[in-house]
Design a protein around this motif. Structure first.
Motif, PDB file in Angstrom:
ATOM      1  N   HIS A  10      -9.165  -2.386   4.823  1.00 48.99           N
ATOM      2  CA  HIS A  10     -10.050  -1.249   4.501  1.00 48.99           C
ATOM      3  C   HIS A  10     -10.837  -1.584   3.231  1.00 48.99           C
ATOM      4  O   HIS A  10     -10.553  -1.070   2.153  1.00 48.99           O
ATOM      5  CB  HIS A  10      -9.267   0.073   4.353  1.00 48.99           C
ATOM      6  CG  HIS A  10      -8.042   0.001   3.501  1.00 48.99           C
ATOM      7  ND1 HIS A  10      -8.055   0.321   2.172  1.00 48.99           N
ATOM      8  CD2 HIS A  10      -6.766  -0.376   3.769  1.00 48.99           C
ATOM      9  CE1 HIS A  10      -6.835   0.163   1.672  1.00 48.99           C
ATOM     10  NE2 HIS A  10      -6.041  -0.269   2.611  1.00 48.99           N
TER      11      HIS A  10
ATOM     12  N   CYS B 115      -2.320   3.232  -1.284  1.00 49.91           N
ATOM     13  CA  CYS B 115      -1.994   2.719   0.044  1.00 49.91           C
ATOM     14  C   CYS B 115      -0.724   1.873  -0.022  1.00 49.91           C
ATOM     15  O   CYS B 115      -0.613   0.977  -0.847  1.00 49.91           O
ATOM     16  CB  CYS B 115      -3.152   1.879   0.573  1.00 49.91           C
ATOM     17  SG  CYS B 115      -2.763   1.106   2.150  1.00 49.91           S
TER      18      CYS B 115
ATOM     19  N   HIS C   9      -5.205  -5.097   1.131  1.00 49.58           N
ATOM     20  CA  HIS C   9      -6.014  -3.902   1.375  1.00 49.58           C
ATOM     21  C   HIS C   9      -7.458  -4.236   1.742  1.00 49.58           C
ATOM     22  O   HIS C   9      -8.036  -3.630   2.637  1.00 49.58           O
ATOM     23  CB  HIS C   9      -5.999  -2.990   0.148  1.00 49.58           C
ATOM     24  CG  HIS C   9      -4.623  -2.660  -0.314  1.00 49.58           C
ATOM     25  ND1 HIS C   9      -3.844  -1.710   0.290  1.00 49.58           N
ATOM     26  CD2 HIS C   9      -3.867  -3.199  -1.304  1.00 49.58           C
ATOM     27  CE1 HIS C   9      -2.666  -1.657  -0.315  1.00 49.58           C
ATOM     28  NE2 HIS C   9      -2.646  -2.545  -1.288  1.00 49.58           N
TER      29      HIS C   9
ATOM     30  N   CYS D  36      -0.708  -3.806   4.819  1.00 50.67           N
ATOM     31  CA  CYS D  36      -1.366  -4.141   3.546  1.00 50.67           C
ATOM     32  C   CYS D  36      -0.390  -4.708   2.514  1.00 50.67           C
ATOM     33  O   CYS D  36      -0.785  -5.509   1.668  1.00 50.67           O
ATOM     34  CB  CYS D  36      -2.027  -2.912   2.941  1.00 50.67           C
ATOM     35  SG  CYS D  36      -3.409  -2.256   3.870  1.00 50.67           S
TER      36      CYS D  36
END
Ligand SMILES: [Zn+2]
Length: 213
Positions: free
Chosen positions: A90, A63, A86, A68
């Motif tokens: 998520h 990611c 992050h 993030c």
């Protein structure tokens, strides 16, 4: 396209632009149906020296979403010594996505067939790429506790295998590896800096000096 993508910008900021092509790094600009969750990620192939159809053992996806990895001023969190966010956005998936059912694999196994008296073992793809950028062959386990016992024999022929640890969890992990390898030496990184931070802050020479090279 990787060139000019957010993935390239992120990798460049981590100091790895020069080695990115040899690792075949990519950016998932759009994904085919069923793979939507990988969109917007940095793609990191696990290249194998066999080449041809067998050249990619798997791909992991990291990611690099702005929310993030960047602060409100657009600076990467790693540049200001902060943690990426992050887990806030998520928490269930983490910063890396792996293909469903894929077992842990070693990253950068081409390093194992290059003649060298030493080898570095790290946790994670970025640190393995960092050692390569510093001119030292490095392989990465895809996380603490992912080591498979059948990986160890490949490492017994080196004069010294340097196991890099930058925190308590990493030290425990590397200690368990050292128990299987009489030629291993655990290196504790100063100030809990990982290999990539050391490389970015102090340069390749300083990183090599951590293992006395
Ligand atoms: Zn994220």
């Amino acid at each position: 396209m990787y060139q000019g993508s957010p993935a390239q910008k992120y990798v460049k900021a981590r100091g790895l632009d020069d080695v990115a092509p040899s690792f075949g790094l990519g950016f998932v600009a759009s994904a085919i149906p069923g793979h939507e969750r990988y969109a917007g990620h940095l793609a990191i192939p696990y290249l194998r020296p066999a080449g041809g159809e067998d050249s990619v053992a798997t791909v992991r996806f990291r990611c690099i979403a702005d929310k993030c990895v960047k602060d409100a001023d657009g600076r990467y969190f790693f540049e200001t010594g902060q943690k990426e966010r992050h887990s806030e956005f998520h928490s269930k998936t983490g910063k890396y996505l792996t293909l469903p059912g894929d077992p842990p694999r070693l990253f950068n196994t081409p390093a194992l067939i290059r003649p060298s008296p030493v080898l570095v073992v790290v946790e994670g793809e970025f640190d393995a790429m960092t050692w390569e950028a510093a001119g030292v062959p490095g392989i990465g386990a895809p996380g603490t506790g992912t080591w498979r016992d059948y990986w160890s024999p490949a490492l017994l022929g080196y004069q010294t295998v340097y196991l890099i640890s930058e925190d308590a969890a990493g030290f425990k992990f590397m200690e368990s590896l050292a128990a299987q390898m009489p030629n291993a030496k655990i290196i504790e990184m100063a100030g809990n800096q990982d290999s990539n931070s050391t490389f970015l802050l102090e340069g390749p020479k300083a990183l090599r000096e951590r293992i006395g090279l």
